[in-house]
Design an enzyme around this catalytic site. Structure first.
Site, PDB file in Angstrom:
ATOM      1  N   LYS A  79      -4.925 -59.986  15.323  1.00  0.00           N
ATOM      2  CA  LYS A  79      -5.619 -58.734  15.015  1.00  0.00           C
ATOM      3  C   LYS A  79      -5.415 -58.428  13.530  1.00  0.00           C
ATOM      4  O   LYS A  79      -4.311 -58.626  13.001  1.00  0.00           O
ATOM      5  CB  LYS A  79      -5.054 -57.604  15.890  1.00  0.00           C
ATOM      6  CG  LYS A  79      -5.757 -56.259  15.714  1.00  0.00           C
ATOM      7  CD  LYS A  79      -5.264 -55.227  16.730  1.00  0.00           C
ATOM      8  CE  LYS A  79      -5.952 -53.885  16.579  1.00  0.00           C
ATOM      9  NZ  LYS A  79      -5.495 -52.865  17.554  1.00  0.00           N
ATOM     10  N   SER A 154      -9.005 -50.455  20.329  1.00  0.00           N
ATOM     11  CA  SER A 154      -9.354 -50.942  19.015  1.00  0.00           C
ATOM     12  C   SER A 154      -9.248 -52.461  18.854  1.00  0.00           C
ATOM     13  O   SER A 154      -9.832 -53.014  17.927  1.00  0.00           O
ATOM     14  CB  SER A 154      -8.456 -50.276  17.977  1.00  0.00           C
ATOM     15  OG  SER A 154      -7.110 -50.660  18.139  1.00  0.00           O
ATOM     16  N   SER A 178      -5.291 -49.676  23.266  1.00  0.00           N
ATOM     17  CA  SER A 178      -6.075 -50.663  22.503  1.00  0.00           C
ATOM     18  C   SER A 178      -5.874 -52.125  22.876  1.00  0.00           C
ATOM     19  O   SER A 178      -6.599 -52.972  22.387  1.00  0.00           O
ATOM     20  CB  SER A 178      -5.802 -50.500  21.015  1.00  0.00           C
ATOM     21  OG  SER A 178      -6.553 -49.419  20.538  1.00  0.00           O
TER      22      SER A 178
END
Ligand code: GLN
Length: 492
Positions: A79, A154, A178
């Site tokens: 990420k 997210s 997330s």
């Protein structure tokens, strides 16, 4: 081999160990897939082929010398919130569009020690604020199951990359859902560990008392392999707990589903906005666990109505403080031709941050301001304690708590632009972060539009092994986690 992307992490590890394929072949295979397919999914912000191939060659050399670890040569996507030395780390923001970190996050460094090959950095909501990945400065990532739908957020890039077989597993972070919600929207398994289990060093902070990194992959088994890399104490994160991490792979069969007491919170299944298909699939998965020997026990979690307001005070309050460092002076975006220092701050921040981040900085600053601090922030902290106690009371009589991960399946891109509506979609995930508990999402079927549905299991502190084990056993007798979106079936 043209189907390397269909192998599980264990199969990749065994294949590399048995010289069925090299890390270079495997890495080239993934890079080819990314080059061909990711234009449609847009899961990667940065792809790093040169570095990946160099790491793959080093992994192959290590293997020849007999020094390889279990995961040496297995690719991963990070990420874009984890700092990576020499590679851009953007946090999905214009503010960090050209930011190159001088050091690796602990999670990234541990990945290198384990021999993982970094394919690149994957997209996310700006500074991890959002549930759709649409707030990224780099544009929306698409859901591999339906390209006009969001992958969740997210960690939407992590989820979409894995669901489209553009990475075998990926790191994510979870401040209020997330990891679990995008795993749910993309039909994956994703684990949010207990607060303090995974180091936050070098993980760009959103809300420091809630943020936690964790693995996202197809199965609990695949997650366990990545969790073995990510978990552990770190001197450089003062909130990282000095308790030995488990061997999550060795523990995959360590918990018996027989006799497991699963708490079903009454309030959770009466939430307005809980989609009928989501409810049905979750209930079917619970029936399955019951057949496997678990006992379902109805429980009360009385604080449910307080989750959204409490989280949406505490998270923005911490964000407003954490994001003060982005002022155009030391890092990131700086506005053109500032007339003075105030103008530099003002314009750098209003041009560098997107609307959702600005909204949260405003809410957070308001909640922390002198006149309102007690009425909002302090009160929210008190309610946070009550929410935690509510869970602890429940764990006196049950082992895990079951819930949907999200009230709906993936929304259409552009559909959830009203912020309050988006916040309400976090109802099932945010209390877990407020309490610091671990929780996992497992895919349990599809809705009428063939979009994935997820079951969430919430555990007591440090019960990651138990959660992975329960889901692993569920996945031994069901095949939802093996289902692939059409785009993942494309060959290169
Ligand atoms: N959707 C939640 C938020 O917008 C959670 C995000 C997260 O876990 N990073 O804050």
């Amino acid at each position: 081999m043209t189907d390397l992307h269909r192998l599980s992490i264990r199969e990749l590890s065994e294949g590399l160990a048995g010289s069925k394929f090299s890390s270079r072949e495997l890495t080239e295979h993934y890079l080819k897939r990314i080059a061909k397919i990711d234009a449609q999914v847009q899961s990667y912000v940065t792809v790093t082929p040169e570095q990946a191939l160099a790491q793959a060659d080093a992994a192959d050399a290590l293997r020849k010398s007999g020094m390889a670890n279990v995961l040496t040569g297995v690719p991963v996507a990070h990420k874009d919130i984890f700092c990576t030395q020499g590679i851009k780390t953007t946090a999905g923001s214009k503010m960090l569009d050209n930011f190159i970190s001088p050091y690796d996050a602990t999670v990234v460094a541990k990945g290198k020690v384990a021999g993982l090959v970094t394919l690149g950095k994957v997209n996310m909501d700006e500074f991890a604020m959002g549930s759709t990945s649409e707030s990224s400065y780099f544009g929306a990532t698409k859901n591999p199951w339906a390209l006009d739908h969001v992958p969740g957020g997210s960690s939407g890039g992590s989820a979409a990359a894995v669901a489209a077989d553009l990475a075998p597993f990926a790191t994510g972070t979870d401040t209020g859902g997330s990891i679990r919600q995008p795993a749910s929207f993309c039909g994956l398994t994703g684990l949010k560990p207990t607060y303090g289990r995974v180091s936050r060093f070098g993980m760009i902070a959103y809300a420091s008392s809630l943020d936690q990194g964790g693995p996202m992959a197809r199965s609990a088994e695949d997650c366990a392999y990545l969790m073995n890399v990510m978990a552990g104490h770190d001197d450089r994160d003062s909130t990282s707990v000095n308790v030995d991490a488990d061997d999550y792979v060795a523990n995959l069969n360590g918990t018996s589903v027989k006799g497991l007491r699963i708490g079903i919170p009454k309030q959770y299944f009466n939430v307005a906005g809980l989609d009928a298909d989501v409810k049905a699939r979750v209930e079917e998965s619970l029936k399955k666990l019951e057949e496997m020997g678990a006992t379902l026990v109805e429980i009360d979690l009385n604080m449910t109505d307080a989750y959204v307001p409490t989280y949406y005070l505490i998270a923005p309050a911490e964000a407003s403080s954490n994001l003060q460092r982005f002022d155009g002076v030391r890092y990131g975006y700086r506005c053109e031709n500032p007339v003075d220092l105030t103008d530099l701050y003002k314009r750098s921040r209003s041009e560098g941050f997107g609307p959702e981040v600005q909204r949260r900085i405003l809410i957070g600053t308001y909640a922390l301001s002198a006149g309102y601090y007690d009425a909002y922030y302090v009160k929210a902290q008190k309610v946070r304690r009550l929410i935690q106690q509510d869970f602890l009371k429940a764990f006196e009589s049950i082992d895990v708590i079951a819930a949907p991960s999200a009230p709906t399946t993936a929304y259409k891109i552009g559909a959830s632009l009203d912020p309050v509506e988006m916040y309400l979609g976090d109802i099932y995930t945010i209390a877990v972060n407020l309490a610091g508990l671990p929780a996992i999402n497992a895919p349990v079927g599809f809705d009428k539009d063939q979009l994935p549905v997820g079951l969430q299991l919430i555990g007591n502190y440090w019960s990651e092994s138990q959660l992975l084990s329960v889901v692993h056993q569920y996945q031994q007798t069901t095949d939802w986690h093996t289902k692939r979106a059409a785009i993942a079936e494309e060959t290169v």
